[in-house]
Every structure is written in C-alpha cells, then in structure tokens.
Design a protein around this motif. Structure first.
Motif, PDB file in Angstrom:
ATOM      1  N   TRP A 282       0.837  -1.215   0.000  1.00 51.60           N
ATOM      2  CA  TRP A 282       0.000   0.000   0.000  1.00 51.60           C
ATOM      3  C   TRP A 282       0.864   1.254   0.000  1.00 51.60           C
ATOM      4  O   TRP A 282       0.530   2.248  -0.653  1.00 51.60           O
ATOM      5  CB  TRP A 282      -0.933   0.000   1.210  1.00 51.60           C
ATOM      6  N   ALA A 283       1.983   1.200   0.714  1.00 49.52           N
ATOM      7  CA  ALA A 283       2.893   2.347   0.712  1.00 49.52           C
ATOM      8  C   ALA A 283       3.491   2.555  -0.675  1.00 49.52           C
ATOM      9  O   ALA A 283       3.614   3.695  -1.148  1.00 49.52           O
ATOM     10  CB  ALA A 283       3.998   2.138   1.747  1.00 49.52           C
ATOM     11  N   MET A 284       3.865   1.460  -1.339  1.00 44.13           N
ATOM     12  CA  MET A 284       4.393   1.575  -2.704  1.00 44.13           C
ATOM     13  C   MET A 284       3.337   2.134  -3.657  1.00 44.13           C
ATOM     14  O   MET A 284       3.653   2.920  -4.560  1.00 44.13           O
ATOM     15  CB  MET A 284       4.888   0.216  -3.189  1.00 44.13           C
ATOM     16  N   LEU A 285       2.095   1.740  -3.439  1.00 38.54           N
ATOM     17  CA  LEU A 285       1.003   2.282  -4.268  1.00 38.54           C
ATOM     18  C   LEU A 285       0.865   3.785  -4.060  1.00 38.54           C
ATOM     19  O   LEU A 285       0.727   4.545  -5.029  1.00 38.54           O
ATOM     20  CB  LEU A 285      -0.315   1.582  -3.920  1.00 38.54           C
ATOM     21  N   LEU A 286       0.911   4.219  -2.800  1.00 36.66           N
ATOM     22  CA  LEU A 286       0.850   5.658  -2.520  1.00 36.66           C
ATOM     23  C   LEU A 286       2.035   6.385  -3.152  1.00 36.66           C
ATOM     24  O   LEU A 286       1.891   7.504  -3.658  1.00 36.66           O
ATOM     25  CB  LEU A 286       0.831   5.903  -1.006  1.00 36.66           C
ATOM     26  N   GLY A 287       3.208   5.749  -3.137  1.00 35.98           N
ATOM     27  CA  GLY A 287       4.376   6.349  -3.770  1.00 35.98           C
ATOM     28  C   GLY A 287       4.194   6.513  -5.269  1.00 35.98           C
ATOM     29  O   GLY A 287       4.487   7.574  -5.835  1.00 35.98           O
ATOM     30  N   ALA A 288       3.657   5.472  -5.929  1.00 35.78           N
ATOM     31  CA  ALA A 288       3.432   5.543  -7.377  1.00 35.78           C
ATOM     32  C   ALA A 288       2.380   6.592  -7.721  1.00 35.78           C
ATOM     33  O   ALA A 288       2.528   7.348  -8.695  1.00 35.78           O
ATOM     34  CB  ALA A 288       3.000   4.168  -7.893  1.00 35.78           C
ATOM     35  N   ILE A 289       1.335   6.659  -6.908  1.00 40.29           N
ATOM     36  CA  ILE A 289       0.303   7.692  -7.130  1.00 40.29           C
ATOM     37  C   ILE A 289       0.904   9.078  -6.973  1.00 40.29           C
ATOM     38  O   ILE A 289       0.635   9.987  -7.769  1.00 40.29           O
ATOM     39  CB  ILE A 289      -0.877   7.489  -6.143  1.00 40.29           C
ATOM     40  N   GLY A 290       1.738   9.255  -5.948  1.00 44.17           N
ATOM     41  CA  GLY A 290       2.371  10.552  -5.723  1.00 44.17           C
ATOM     42  C   GLY A 290       3.266  10.965  -6.882  1.00 44.17           C
ATOM     43  O   GLY A 290       3.307  12.145  -7.257  1.00 44.17           O
ATOM     44  N   ILE A 291       3.996  10.003  -7.458  1.00 37.63           N
ATOM     45  CA  ILE A 291       4.873  10.302  -8.596  1.00 37.63           C
ATOM     46  C   ILE A 291       4.063  10.873  -9.757  1.00 37.63           C
ATOM     47  O   ILE A 291       4.413  11.911 -10.341  1.00 37.63           O
ATOM     48  CB  ILE A 291       5.623   9.028  -9.035  1.00 37.63           C
ATOM     49  N   LEU A 292       2.956  10.205 -10.102  1.00 36.25           N
ATOM     50  CA  LEU A 292       2.144  10.629 -11.247  1.00 36.25           C
ATOM     51  C   LEU A 292       1.342  11.889 -10.931  1.00 36.25           C
ATOM     52  O   LEU A 292       1.280  12.820 -11.735  1.00 36.25           O
ATOM     53  CB  LEU A 292       1.208   9.497 -11.666  1.00 36.25           C
TER      54      LEU A 292
END
Length: 488
Positions: A282-292
């Motif tokens: 879930w943290a990695m998902l939040l990171g990917a969302i933040g990047i985009l």
C-alpha cells in the motif's frame, strides 16, 4: 561531544544573530555564515574520520554519546551517528550555507530575528538526524517547526499567513500523533520490563501485540508521511513553498522533507518490521500515485515556485516506493534520491528566488526569452532542469534508476506505473524551460545576469549534482552497512 557542538554552534550563532542585530544589521549575516561554515568544516572532518575508521563497512555506530537528562522519567540526552546520519548532516550544513547566502540581499527587515530562526531551524534538523532518545527526537522535531513557521509568516509573500498556518497545523497534527505513539511504546516497554525509558535501543526490544503495534506504527508513519509529503497529505507543501522566502523554500525542499524519509527508515522499519512489511504494498502504491499526481499538477502550474513544489511531491513518491521495496538496491537509491533531490530542487528554488528578485513575479506566463538577457542563469537552469527529469550523468538519474531496479523485484506493476513518472517529468521540466528562458521575450527592461554571490551558490550546487551523477560510490560505501542492516 562533537555532535553536541554541531547543534550548539547553530543555536549559539542564532542567538547571537538576534542579540547583535541592534548594533549593526550586517552582523547577523556574517555570524550565520560563519556558524554554518564551521559546521560544514566539522562535518568534512567527521567524514574523513569515518572513512579512515573503516566503520562504513559495518552497521556499528561511529559516535554514540549519552548523558542522563531526566532520569526519573527515563529521558536521556542521547545522540548517535552512523553513515546515514553522517550523509544527512553533511547535506544539512551544505544547504545551510547556501540558505544564508541566498538571504544576503533578499531580507530587508528584522535581519537578526530572521537569521535566528534560520539557524534554529537547521539546529532542529541536525538534532532530528542524530537523536536516539525518542523524547529528545520529538523535542528537536518541534524545534525545527516553530522557527520555520516564523520564516514563512513574517518574511513570506502575499499569502504568507495562510501558508504558515496550514504548514503548522498539518505538521503539528502529525507530530502529536507521533507523540502519542512514542508514549504508547514507552508505557508498553515499562509494563514488560519494569524500566521506563525513551531510549531507541531499549525500545527496539519492546514487543507490543500485533494489533497494538500496527496502530502505534501508523502514528509514526502518519507523522512522517505528512512531512515527506505523501498524497493525500501533501496540500500544505505547495502553499508553504510558494509563500516562503527563498531560503525557506530551499530548507523545506532540501532538508525538512528529508526528515520524513529519515523517520520512516530509522524508526518505522526498525521498530515495527512486520507491520511495515504488511503495509509495504500500500505504501508503494501511494508512492506511485504521488509520482504521477505530482507530475500532472506540476505541468498545470503557472506559478514557478508552485510548479517546483509539485515536482517535490513527485520525487518524494520515488522515496516512498524505494523504502517499502525492502531491498538493498532500492534503499541505496532512496538515500541517493534524498541527496540529489535536495541539491537539484534546492537549486531550482534558488533560481526561482533570483528571478523573483529581478522580475517581481512568479508567473511563468510573464516570463520568456530570458536566456538572451541572462545566458549564465539560463545554462544553470537547464542543467538543474535536466537533473530534475533524470538525465544520465547527473545525480537524480542514479537515484531513480536504483529505486526502480530495486522496486521491480517487489512489485513489477507498481514499478512500471512509477516509471511513467519519468516521461511526465520531462513534460513539466521542458515546459518550464520553454516558458521561462526560451521563446519570445516578454520582458523589455534590462536584466542582470548572476552576480558573484549567485555564481558561488550555483557553482557549488552544480559540482554537487555532477559529482553524485558521475561518482556516487563514496555515498554508497558510506551507508552500505546501515542499508545492509536495515534490509536484514
């Protein structure tokens, strides 16, 4: 004891700036510069000692200084230094010198109080990076927030009050949740051992129940994610960046955001390894969302400082992605990203301050064709814009490359999603260069290119980003032991 002196130099220097300003407004500038230069000299000496000691190959603490403070409550003045803290302190004093230099002519009033707040913010950041007592860590966490609030609210731009209130409320809310988590861990440790202690090394052996540990971890994690910042806790950042003075933006981007990453690495992963691993995807998902998300919003901005602020949201997404990939390559990339983002984005904020000083606007639609009038500034802007979008041979490329390689083994799908951020970063970076320095000229008044002081600042930042891009091995070696221990 040298860690105490590193913090004391900044605290004493800041106090002298405030006290001596009534005699001469030039004194605070030179005192602040001397304090930060002295700190950097000590850090370089420490780096040489660390390298010669051979501790970089292991995970042992290079300096471990502990003094009893409030023994009745188990509070000690405990400072410690390893490779990770060493790298971050080096970045702190390097950017600290630049923050003083970029304030040299920008600040027109209350010079003493300004440099007092600047140095005390840096002292709080230094304390956060070396504090090993959680009560002391929280103390320094608050020390760095209050002076930054004053820097924004007094010397900021038109909407500074709103931005400073928002910054303080967001970060204070996260800090209070962290305090509750610290207290919960403190009392659970006392219940299990009969000893009341806030010491990090004592609390490492505390074993709350799985459910309790999850909630305690979330308190820590929320505080650090707000500071990083992670979408959707990021909305304070663009306002704070756009309204802060140039030095405030430099410290925010280069250092304050990094305290969030440091907190996750130092406390969340080590105190709650199982719970952190369970939350990893879930943290990695939040990171990917933040990047985009950060890249999309950066492309839509017309305010230069808000545009750069949203690039920070995007770049910090890579940090979150790499931390929770739980492997050595990604973690090395995270530490490189912490350093290179501080240099490249800090340089862009310094550049934005130079343009604001000359043009009296942050609107990129009112700029254009500035390369003709300011070719040296245009060349520097091109270099750091290319660094921001991850051009090879510059430091950001090394960082993002390592993070993506490490994250791929943890989640291929999220890594592919995050990789799209590299494409979008080229879009917003090139749009910024086109709007500001290329195209038809919209400013007819004569403009001065960089002066000697600005040359010194941009040269130091240029050397830093190129050296990290061409020869990152010294940094990798310095934190190798720490990263290996974390992953294990």
């Amino acid at each position: 004891m040298i860690l105490v002196w590193l913090i004391a130099i900044l605290l004493i220097g800041g106090t002298l700036c405030w006290l001596l300003a009534q005699w001469n407004k030039v004194f605070p500038k030179w005192i602040a510069l001397c304090a930060t230069v002295a700190g950097l000299v000590l850090m370089v000496w420490l780096c040489l000692q660390y390298k010669n000691s051979g501790d970089g190959a292991g995970s042992e603490w290079f300096i471990n200084y502990r003094l009893s403070w409030i023994p009745a409550f188990g509070i000690s003045f405990h400072l410690a230094l390893d490779g990770l803290s060493l790298v971050l302190l080096l970045l702190t004093f390097f950017l600290g010198i630049l923050s003083v230099l970029c304030s040299w002519n920008e600040i027109k009033e209350k010079h003493g109080f300004y440099f007092f707040n600047l140095l005390w913010t840096l002292a709080g950041i230094c304390g956060v990076f070396v504090a090993m007592d959680l009560f002391l860590f929280y103390f320094f966490w608050e020390v760095m927030l209050v002076p930054m609030y004053f820097l924004i609210s007094i010397w900021g731009d038109t909407n500074r009050r709103y931005a400073s209130y928002k910054f303080f409320l967001f970060t204070q809310a996260g800090g209070l949740l962290m305090l509750l988590s610290i207290l919960a861990l403190y009392f659970i440790h006392a219940q299990q051992t009969g000893i009341y202690s806030f010491d990090y090394f004592d609390l490492l052996h505390t074993s709350p129940g799985a459910s309790t540990a999850k909630w305690i971890m979330m308190g820590f994690l929320f505080a650090f994610m707000v500071k990083l910042p992670v979408v959707p806790f990021h909305s304070w950042l663009p306002d704070a960046h756009s309204e802060a003075p140039t030095a405030g933006s430099l410290i925010l981007a280069g250092l304050l955001l990094k305290t969030g990453a440091y907190g996750i690495i130092r406390f969340v992963l080590t105190l709650f390894p199982q719970q952190a691993q369970a939350f990893g995807w879930w943290a990695m998902l939040l990171g990917a969302i933040g990047i985009l998300y950060g890249a999309f919003l950066a492309f839509a901005q017309t305010d230069l400082k808000r545009l750069i602020a949203y690039t920070s949201v995007s770049h910090m997404g890579f940090v979150l992605l790499g931390i929770f990939a739980f492997n050595e390559i990604a973690m090395q990339g995270v530490i490189m990203q912490i350093l290179t983002h501080g240099i490249s984005t800090g340089a862009l904020f310094v550049m934005a301050g130079m343009l604001k000083e000359r043009l009296h606007t942050r609107d990129i639609n009112q700029m254009g064709g500035l390369w003709t009038a300011m070719p040296f500034m245009g060349g520097a802007a091109m270099l750091f814009t290319m660094a921001s979008l991850g051009l090879p041979m510059l430091g950001n490329f090394i960082a993002e490359f390592l993070i993506l390689i490490g994250a791929f083994s943890a989640s291929a799908a999220l890594t592919v999603l995050a990789t799209l951020g590299l494409i979008f970063s080229a879009c917003y970076a090139l749009r910024m260069m086109q709007k500001v320095f290329l195209g038809p000229a919209t400013v007819t008044a004569p403009l001065k290119d960089m002066n000697v002081r600005e040359w010194v600042m941009m040269s130091a930042l240029t050397i830093g980003i190129i050296v990290l891009g061409l020869f990152p091995q010294p940094v990798i070696d310095m934190v190798k032991g720490v990263v290996g221990a974390l992953v294990d």
